[in-house]
Design a protein around this motif. Structure first.
Motif, PDB file in Angstrom:
ATOM      1  N   ASN A  98       0.043 -13.203  -6.452  1.00 42.06           N
ATOM      2  CA  ASN A  98      -1.343 -13.181  -6.944  1.00 42.06           C
ATOM      3  C   ASN A  98      -1.859 -11.762  -6.657  1.00 42.06           C
ATOM      4  N   GLY A 114       1.813 -15.074  -2.976  1.00 37.76           N
ATOM      5  CA  GLY A 114       1.445 -16.068  -3.999  1.00 37.76           C
ATOM      6  C   GLY A 114       2.523 -17.112  -4.201  1.00 37.76           C
ATOM      7  N   GLY A 121       8.401  -7.788   8.005  1.00 34.56           N
ATOM      8  CA  GLY A 121       8.384  -6.349   8.305  1.00 34.56           C
ATOM      9  C   GLY A 121       7.267  -5.852   9.188  1.00 34.56           C
ATOM     10  N   LYS A 125       7.528  -8.271   1.828  1.00 35.85           N
ATOM     11  CA  LYS A 125       6.350  -9.162   1.833  1.00 35.85           C
ATOM     12  C   LYS A 125       5.866  -9.437   0.412  1.00 35.85           C
ATOM     13  N   GLU A 145      -3.422  -2.971   5.339  1.00 40.19           N
ATOM     14  CA  GLU A 145      -3.809  -3.937   6.374  1.00 40.19           C
ATOM     15  C   GLU A 145      -3.823  -3.367   7.792  1.00 40.19           C
ATOM     16  N   SER A 167       0.832  -1.214   0.000  1.00 37.70           N
ATOM     17  CA  SER A 167       0.000   0.000   0.000  1.00 37.70           C
ATOM     18  C   SER A 167       0.864   1.260   0.000  1.00 37.70           C
ATOM     19  N   GLU A 218      10.849   3.027   5.822  1.00 33.25           N
ATOM     20  CA  GLU A 218      10.721   1.572   5.983  1.00 33.25           C
ATOM     21  C   GLU A 218      11.634   1.073   7.108  1.00 33.25           C
ATOM     22  N   ARG A 219      11.110   0.205   7.965  1.00 30.76           N
ATOM     23  CA  ARG A 219      11.907  -0.259   9.103  1.00 30.76           C
ATOM     24  C   ARG A 219      12.917  -1.361   8.717  1.00 30.76           C
ATOM     25  N   VAL A 260       9.883   3.294  12.818  1.00 34.96           N
ATOM     26  CA  VAL A 260       9.104   4.377  13.438  1.00 34.96           C
ATOM     27  C   VAL A 260       8.505   3.914  14.765  1.00 34.96           C
ATOM     28  N   SER A 289       3.522  -2.494  14.854  1.00 36.49           N
ATOM     29  CA  SER A 289       3.859  -1.189  15.448  1.00 36.49           C
ATOM     30  C   SER A 289       2.946  -0.073  14.927  1.00 36.49           C
ATOM     31  N   LEU A 347      -4.014  -7.925  -1.590  1.00 34.50           N
ATOM     32  CA  LEU A 347      -3.173  -6.975  -2.330  1.00 34.50           C
ATOM     33  C   LEU A 347      -4.043  -5.929  -3.026  1.00 34.50           C
TER      34      LEU A 347
HETATM   35  C1  LIG Z   1       3.382 -15.297   2.818  1.00 35.25           C
HETATM   36  C2  LIG Z   1       2.318 -14.345   2.339  1.00 35.25           C
HETATM   37  C3  LIG Z   1       1.737 -14.536   1.094  1.00 35.25           C
HETATM   38  C4  LIG Z   1       0.737 -13.663   0.659  1.00 35.25           C
HETATM   39  N1  LIG Z   1       0.234 -13.834  -0.597  1.00 35.25           N
HETATM   40  C5  LIG Z   1      -0.707 -12.966  -1.056  1.00 35.25           C
HETATM   41  C6  LIG Z   1      -1.171 -13.051  -2.404  1.00 35.25           C
HETATM   42  O1  LIG Z   1      -0.659 -13.829  -3.220  1.00 35.25           O
HETATM   43  N2  LIG Z   1      -2.166 -12.200  -2.774  1.00 35.25           N
HETATM   44  C7  LIG Z   1      -2.701 -11.261  -1.921  1.00 35.25           C
HETATM   45  O2  LIG Z   1      -3.606 -10.535  -2.318  1.00 35.25           O
HETATM   46  N3  LIG Z   1      -2.238 -11.124  -0.669  1.00 35.25           N
HETATM   47  C8  LIG Z   1      -1.242 -11.935  -0.219  1.00 35.25           C
HETATM   48  N4  LIG Z   1      -0.749 -11.765   1.046  1.00 35.25           N
HETATM   49  C9  LIG Z   1      -1.257 -10.644   1.867  1.00 35.25           C
HETATM   50  C10 LIG Z   1      -0.642  -9.302   1.397  1.00 35.25           C
HETATM   51  O3  LIG Z   1       0.731  -9.459   1.157  1.00 35.25           O
HETATM   52  C11 LIG Z   1      -0.870  -8.194   2.433  1.00 35.25           C
HETATM   53  O4  LIG Z   1      -2.235  -8.096   2.756  1.00 35.25           O
HETATM   54  C12 LIG Z   1      -0.366  -6.852   1.904  1.00 35.25           C
HETATM   55  O5  LIG Z   1       1.012  -6.916   1.630  1.00 35.25           O
HETATM   56  C13 LIG Z   1      -0.624  -5.734   2.913  1.00 35.25           C
HETATM   57  O6  LIG Z   1      -0.050  -4.550   2.417  1.00 35.25           O
HETATM   58  P1  LIG Z   1       0.313  -3.365   3.411  1.00 35.25           P
HETATM   59  O7  LIG Z   1       0.998  -2.344   2.602  1.00 35.25           O
HETATM   60  O8  LIG Z   1      -0.862  -2.971   4.195  1.00 35.25           O
HETATM   61  O9  LIG Z   1       1.344  -4.016   4.463  1.00 35.25           O
HETATM   62  P2  LIG Z   1       2.730  -4.755   4.234  1.00 35.25           P
HETATM   63  O10 LIG Z   1       2.837  -5.272   2.859  1.00 35.25           O
HETATM   64  O11 LIG Z   1       2.861  -5.677   5.374  1.00 35.25           O
HETATM   65  O12 LIG Z   1       3.802  -3.588   4.357  1.00 35.25           O
HETATM   66  C14 LIG Z   1       4.001  -2.866   5.525  1.00 35.25           C
HETATM   67  C15 LIG Z   1       5.403  -2.304   5.513  1.00 35.25           C
HETATM   68  O13 LIG Z   1       5.545  -1.393   6.591  1.00 35.25           O
HETATM   69  C16 LIG Z   1       6.772  -1.621   7.241  1.00 35.25           C
HETATM   70  N5  LIG Z   1       6.635  -1.173   8.632  1.00 35.25           N
HETATM   71  C17 LIG Z   1       5.841  -1.703   9.580  1.00 35.25           C
HETATM   72  N6  LIG Z   1       5.957  -1.023  10.735  1.00 35.25           N
HETATM   73  C18 LIG Z   1       6.846  -0.027  10.495  1.00 35.25           C
HETATM   74  C19 LIG Z   1       7.394   0.979  11.315  1.00 35.25           C
HETATM   75  N7  LIG Z   1       7.048   1.120  12.592  1.00 35.25           N
HETATM   76  N8  LIG Z   1       8.313   1.815  10.791  1.00 35.25           N
HETATM   77  C20 LIG Z   1       8.689   1.703   9.470  1.00 35.25           C
HETATM   78  N9  LIG Z   1       8.204   0.744   8.661  1.00 35.25           N
HETATM   79  C21 LIG Z   1       7.277  -0.102   9.154  1.00 35.25           C
HETATM   80  C22 LIG Z   1       6.989  -3.099   7.102  1.00 35.25           C
HETATM   81  O14 LIG Z   1       8.341  -3.461   7.268  1.00 35.25           O
HETATM   82  C23 LIG Z   1       6.454  -3.389   5.711  1.00 35.25           C
HETATM   83  O15 LIG Z   1       7.451  -3.250   4.719  1.00 35.25           O
HETATM   84  C24 LIG Z   1       0.272 -12.607   1.504  1.00 35.25           C
HETATM   85  C25 LIG Z   1       0.869 -12.419   2.752  1.00 35.25           C
HETATM   86  C26 LIG Z   1       1.890 -13.273   3.169  1.00 35.25           C
HETATM   87  C27 LIG Z   1       2.523 -13.043   4.520  1.00 35.25           C
END
Ligand SMILES: Cc1cc2nc3c(=O)[nH]c(=O)nc-3n(C[C@H](O)[C@H](O)[C@H](O)COP(=O)(O)OP(=O)(O)OC[C@H]3O[C@@H](n4cnc5c(N)ncnc54)[C@H](O)[C@@H]3O)c2cc1C
Length: 415
Positions: A55, A50, A174, A45, A381, A15, A37-38, A136, A178, A394
């Motif tokens: 995916n 997928g 990641g 991730k 998320e 996101s 990014e931490r 952070v 937090s 995603l």
């Molecule tokens: C093994 C696995 C397989 C998956 N496969 C799929 C798939 O194929 N299709 C699908 O739709 N979904 C899949 N998902 C779910 C999907 O990856 C997540 O729902 C999606 O990545 C969430 O996006 P996001 O940006 O909210 O969070 P994230 O992708 O988790 O990114 C959050 C980022 O913030 C960083 N962060 C967190 N706290 C801090 C802080 N305090 N300071 C600085 N940085 C910070 C983290 O390090 C991370 O890089 C999968 C998840 C996993 C674990």
């Protein structure tokens, strides 16, 4: 507008990266976008999604695929930047899409790394700044904006902040929860969080002998004996319970219901009566065998043994010739409706997503801006929205990230 306003995005995941792209496309040289990014690199991730193939969306998406206190919060973002927009966005960045079963979309390369790569190239082209190894700890409001403070005491000032930190699932990639603390400290409520899209635990004695066996079949889930959902696909027995795509999909229901049980159907293509007739026929042909060999050629022998035991046949030396109609009916029932109580699920370390999160009622669904703190946004998320297995999570990350990035950038331009 003052000089060089700064939009800071906490989290370089799905996101946050898309949010950064859309924000910078609007701001151009009128403001700076920093992704914080931490981890030592962004998008870890994404690489694991997928099974390493990413995916990245699902052409059958609807808001019904999402959960949370108010899943309809997601509707505006998902409509504003839907599946077609997402495919087109990635196509323009170089990802040739490939449709697989049940509408799941993957990059044609079959590599999740290509999705991360094209996002990185675009961020670089636009001039989005990326700061890694910045964990952070908190975000403080100042007279002119926000001060973002790291665990080691470093700080970054920003005029707008987007929290895109993900939930608590798979913290090795990641997201360690937090973001919930950051938003809680800023006055937001966090609903109960539990692991979702994860393996389910059952009574161990039943699955003990089945560890490692896979079968393609149907799984029905019940809560308090009421049917709540059904999935078809490859199920894997583990030493603690059940895994595989249908189980992951049903675990989304487990995360929001209580007292769940499942019925496994080992031969979904036949009715119970058809299975009963088939077993009677096999008895006639195989009356020289014992129960140990009775199921050979029908399904895995160890599944056969478990079915026999569940039907009251303790000794596998029991002769097939001694099976009567009642026992054969019991066996047919256990082949079609092998019962398990679900006693739990694996934890956040194994989960793909987090059920629960920051209360969506405290955010504007048209902008992703906090209703409590002006200039603060959240996406992905960290918010109390999660989707089914199949590309939906995603999609939520892309749609909500893009909306938060666009809204935050527009608000900077208009100030
Ligand atoms: C093994 C696995 C397989 C998956 N496969 C799929 C798939 O194929 N299709 C699908 O739709 N979904 C899949 N998902 C779910 C999907 O990856 C997540 O729902 C999606 O990545 C969430 O996006 P996001 O940006 O909210 O969070 P994230 O992708 O988790 O990114 C959050 C980022 O913030 C960083 N962060 C967190 N706290 C801090 C802080 N305090 N300071 C600085 N940085 C910070 C983290 O390090 C991370 O890089 C999968 C998840 C996993 C674990």
């Amino acid at each position: 507008m003052g000089k060089n306003p700064v939009l800071a995005i906490i989290g370089g995941g799905a996101s946050g990266l898309v949010g950064g792209i859309f924000a910078k496309r609007i701001l151009r040289d009128k403001g700076k976008v920093i992704i914080i990014e931490r981890m030592d690199r962004i998008g870890k991730k994404i690489l694991a999604t997928g099974n390493g193939r990413c995916n990245f969306t699902n052409i059958n998406m609807s808001v019904e695929d999402f959960y949370g206190e108010n899943p309809y919060f997601a509707q505006y973002a998902l409509n504003d930047f839907g599946v077609r927009d997402t495919i087109e966005f990635f196509e323009k960045l170089g990802i040739y899409p490939k449709e697989e079963e049940n509408g799941k979309m993957y990059p044609y390369s079959g590599q999740a790394s290509s999705v991360l790569d094209v996002l990185r190239y675009e961020l670089q082209k636009l001039g989005v700044e990326i700061v890694t190894d910045f964990d952070v700890k908190s975000v403080k409001r100042t007279q002119i904006g926000f001060k973002i403070i790291s665990l080691s005491g470093k700080s970054i000032n920003a005029d707008r902040v987007i929290v895109a930190s993900g939930g608590k699932a798979s913290p090795n990639l990641g997201s360690n929860g937090s973001g919930f603390d950051i938003l809680r400290d800023l006055g937001h409520r966090v609903t109960k969080v539990t692991p979702a899209l994860v393996q389910l635990k059952t009574e161990k004695d039943i699955v003990k002998g089945l560890k490692g066996i896979k079968f393609v079949g149907n799984v029905k889930m019940f809560s308090d004996n009421k049917f709540i959902g059904e999935e078809y696909g490859e199920v894997l027995f583990t030493d603690y319970g059940l895994s595989g795509p249908p189980i992951f999909r049903l675990s989304a229901l487990y995360a929001i219901h209580k007292k769940c049980s499942v019925l496994l159907d080992f031969i979904p293509c036949l009715s119970k009566k058809d299975v009963f007739d088939l077993l009677n026929e096999r008895k006639k042909n195989l009356c020289h065998l014992t129960m140990e060999s009775f199921f050979t050629g029908l399904f895995n022998k160890r599944i056969g043994n478990a079915v026999a035991r569940k039907s009251g046949i303790e000794k596998l030396s029991f002769p097939v010739s001694c099976l009567n109609k009642e026992i054969i009916w019991d066996i047919s029932e256990n082949i079609k409706e092998f019962y398990f109580d679900i006693i739990g699920q694996n934890g956040f370390n194994n989960a793909q997503v987090t059920a629960g999160g920051v209360c969506t009622g405290e955010f504007n669904d048209k902008t992703m801006e906090s209703l409590k703190v002006k200039g603060l946004y959240a996406c992905g998320e960290v918010l109390d929205i999660f989707g089914n297995c199949g590309g939906f999570n995603l999609q939520w990350a892309w749609s909500s990230g893009r909306l938060a990035g666009k809204s935050a950038a527009e608000s900077l331009i208009m100030r």
